[in-house]
Design an enzyme around this catalytic site. Structure first.
Site, PDB file in Angstrom:
ATOM      1  N   GLY A   1       0.797  -1.211   0.000  1.00  0.00           N
ATOM      2  CA  GLY A   1       0.000   0.000   0.000  1.00  0.00           C
ATOM      3  C   GLY A   1       0.834   1.268   0.000  1.00  0.00           C
ATOM      4  O   GLY A   1       0.453   2.270  -0.621  1.00  0.00           O
TER       5      GLY A   1
ATOM      6  N   GLN B   1      -7.959   0.562   4.141  1.00  0.00           N
ATOM      7  CA  GLN B   1      -8.671   0.052   5.310  1.00  0.00           C
ATOM      8  C   GLN B   1     -10.127  -0.286   5.014  1.00  0.00           C
ATOM      9  O   GLN B   1     -10.738  -1.081   5.736  1.00  0.00           O
ATOM     10  CB  GLN B   1      -8.611   1.072   6.454  1.00  0.00           C
ATOM     11  CG  GLN B   1      -7.239   1.246   7.068  1.00  0.00           C
ATOM     12  CD  GLN B   1      -6.748   0.010   7.809  1.00  0.00           C
ATOM     13  OE1 GLN B   1      -7.505  -0.893   8.134  1.00  0.00           O
ATOM     14  NE2 GLN B   1      -5.449  -0.026   8.087  1.00  0.00           N
TER      15      GLN B   1
ATOM     16  N   CYS C   1       4.304   1.425  12.648  1.00  0.00           N
ATOM     17  CA  CYS C   1       5.456   2.101  12.050  1.00  0.00           C
ATOM     18  C   CYS C   1       6.704   1.262  12.291  1.00  0.00           C
ATOM     19  O   CYS C   1       6.739   0.397  13.156  1.00  0.00           O
ATOM     20  CB  CYS C   1       5.641   3.502  12.623  1.00  0.00           C
ATOM     21  SG  CYS C   1       6.125   3.551  14.361  1.00  0.00           S
TER      22      CYS C   1
END
Length: 381
Positions: A71, A170, A314
Site C-alpha cells: 500500500g 482500510q 510504524c
C-alpha cells in the site's frame, strides 16, 4: 502457552487459508510471468487471475490494476502520477501519503472534531490552487475508522478540474468499495489488510490515465511499474480479494465492537470514543480514558495476552501520539493516550469479554481522574 487475543486487524489481518493455498501452488511454478513459453504462461495465468479478482473487489477494469510492493508504494505511485499538479491532502492521511505530500509542499485540509474532512476548507483549498489540483483523501481512517464522503469530495474536486486519489486500504473488505461510484481517478489497496500476504498492493485507475513509473525496469505492469511480478504474493492477494468481496461477518463484527464500547464506562473513568458520532468501519474503535499513556496501555494489554495498537504501525515499533487525534482538535494528553481496537472474522464474544476484564484491571491500577463510578461517562467525539 496460548497465542492470545488478536485485536489489531487494521495493522494486518491473519492470512486466509485460501490465500495460503494459492501462494503455495503459485510457488511451485518455475516460469517468469514475462516469458512467452509454457512455463511463463502458467506463471502469467496466476497474475492475470489475481488481477481479475482485485479489480472485481472494487468494480474496476482489470487492465487498470497495477500490482506494487504494498500500500505504501501504491500511495506513493498515485501521488507520483499527479504530473506537477498542486497537491491537497487531508490532515488524517496515512504517513505513506502525508510524508511525500509534505515534501511536495502540499496544502493540508482540516478535519472536524468527529474526524470527517472539513468540506468547506477543502473546497477553499481547491479553489485557491493556481491550476487544477490533485486531491488525495482516504476512504476510511486507519485509526478511528471514520468513513469520509469521498464521492462528494470527488464531485467538488472534479468540478474544478482536479484529479482525485482515494486510499481505500482500510475500507476494502469491510464496506462496499466501488471505484465508479466513488468517482475517483486513482484508488489504492493493500493485500495484508484483507487476509492476503504482506508485501503486495495495487494502484487502480478509474480510467486510461498516464502513470509514469518511478520503479524503472523491463516495462512490466503495462509500463507502470518495472520489475518481475511477485507471482506467489499476487496469487495470495487475488484469493484474499475474492473472499473479501463478500463482506461476510461484518454485521457480527460491528455488534462485537458496539458491545465493547458499551462496557468501557463501567470502570469509573470517563472515556472518549473518537468518531463515534460519524459513520465508521464496523470493526474499528479508537478511544482514550485519559488516565494512562497509549504506550502504557498497549504494553499492559500485551502482558494480558491481548494485542491492540496506538495509531498506525510504524517501523520503529514505538508508540507515538496520534496525529489523527491531534488533527481532530484534541490536546496532546488525549492524543497521547488514544488506543485502537480493530476486529476481524476470527474474533468472538469471548475475546471481547477477555478485553473488558483485562481493561478493568489496567484501569484500577495507577492514578485516575475520578474514582467515583457515578462520574463515569462515554463521550462521542
Amino acid at each position: 502457552m496460548t497465542r492470545g487475543v488478536y485485536m489489531d486487524w487494521n495493522a494486518t489481518a491473519p492470512l486466509r487459508a485460501s490465500a495460503l493455498a494459492a501462494m503455495s501452488a503459485a510457488l511451485q511454478e518455475v516460469g517468469n510471468p514475462s516469458s512467452v513459453h509454457a512455463f511463463g504462461r502458467r506463471a502469467r495465468a496466476w497474475v492475470d487471475h489475481a488481477r481479475d479478482a482485485v479489480a472485481s473487489l472494487v468494480n474496476a477494469r482489470a487492465a487498470l490494476v497495477t500490482f506494487t510492493s504494498g500500500g505504501t508504494e501504491a500511495n506513493n505511485l498515485a501521488l507520483h502520477a499527479r504530473q506537477g499538479r498542486p497537491l491537497i491532502v487531508s490532515a488524517i492521511e496515512h504517513e505513506s501519503v502525508l510524508r511525500p505530500a509534505r515534501l511536495a509542499g502540499a496544502q493540508i485540509a482540516r478535519v472536524g472534531r468527529n474526524g470527517e474532512i472539513d468540506m468547506a476548507h477543502l473546497a477553499y483549498l481547491i479553489d485557491k490552487a493556481e491550476r487544477p489540483a490533485f486531491v488525495s483523501v482516504m476512504l476510511a481512517n486507519n485509526e478511528t475508522g471514520v468513513i469520509q464522503p469521498v464521492a462528494e469530495i470527488a464531485r467538488v474536486a472534479k468540478s474544478k478540474g482536479a484529479l482525485v486519489h482515494c486510499d481505500a486500504i482500510q475500507a476494502a473488505g469491510r464496506i462496499p468499495v466501488d471505484i465508479n461510484e466513488l468517482g475517483v481517478d486513482f484508488l489504492t489497496l493493500s493485500a495484508h489488510k484483507i487476509g492476503g500476504p504482506q508485501g503486495v498492493g495495487a494502484l487502480i485507475l478509474g480510467g486510461d490515465l498516464p502513470v509514469e513509473p518511478f520503479v524503472q525496469g523491463g516495462g512490466q505492469e503495462r509500463n507502470r511499474r518495472g520489475g518481475t511480478e511477485n507471482v506467489a504474493a499476487i496469487a495470495g492477494f487475488g484469493a484474499a480479494a475474492h473472499e473479501a468481496a463478500t463482506l461476510n461477518d461484518m454485521d457480527r463484527i460491528a455488534a462485537l465492537r458496539d458491545h465493547l464500547e458499551e462496557q468501557l464506562a463501567g470502570f469509573g473513568q470517563p472515556v472518549t470514543i473518537f468518531g463515534r458520532a460519524a459513520q465508521r468501519l464496523p470493526n474499528t474503535s479508537c478511544f482514550a480514558s485519559g488516565t494512562k499513556t497509549a504506550e502504557t496501555l498497549v504494553m499492559a494489554m500485551d502482558l494480558a495476552g491481548i494485542a491492540i495498537s496506538a495509531g498506525s504501525a510504524c517501523s520503529s515499533g514505538k508508540v507515538r501520539p496520534s496525529h489523527v487525534i491531534s488533527a481532530m482538535g484534541f490536546d496532546a494528553a488525549t492524543s497521547g493516550s488514544a488506543i485502537r481496537v480493530s476486529l476481524g472474522w476470527q474474533n468472538s464474544a469471548e475475546d471481547i469479554n477477555q478485553f473488558v476484564t483485562a481493561w478493568g484491571r489496567v484501569q484500577r491500577t495507577g492514578p485516575a481522574r475520578s474514582s467515583d463510578a457515578a462520574d463515569a461517562r462515554i463521550s462521542a467525539a
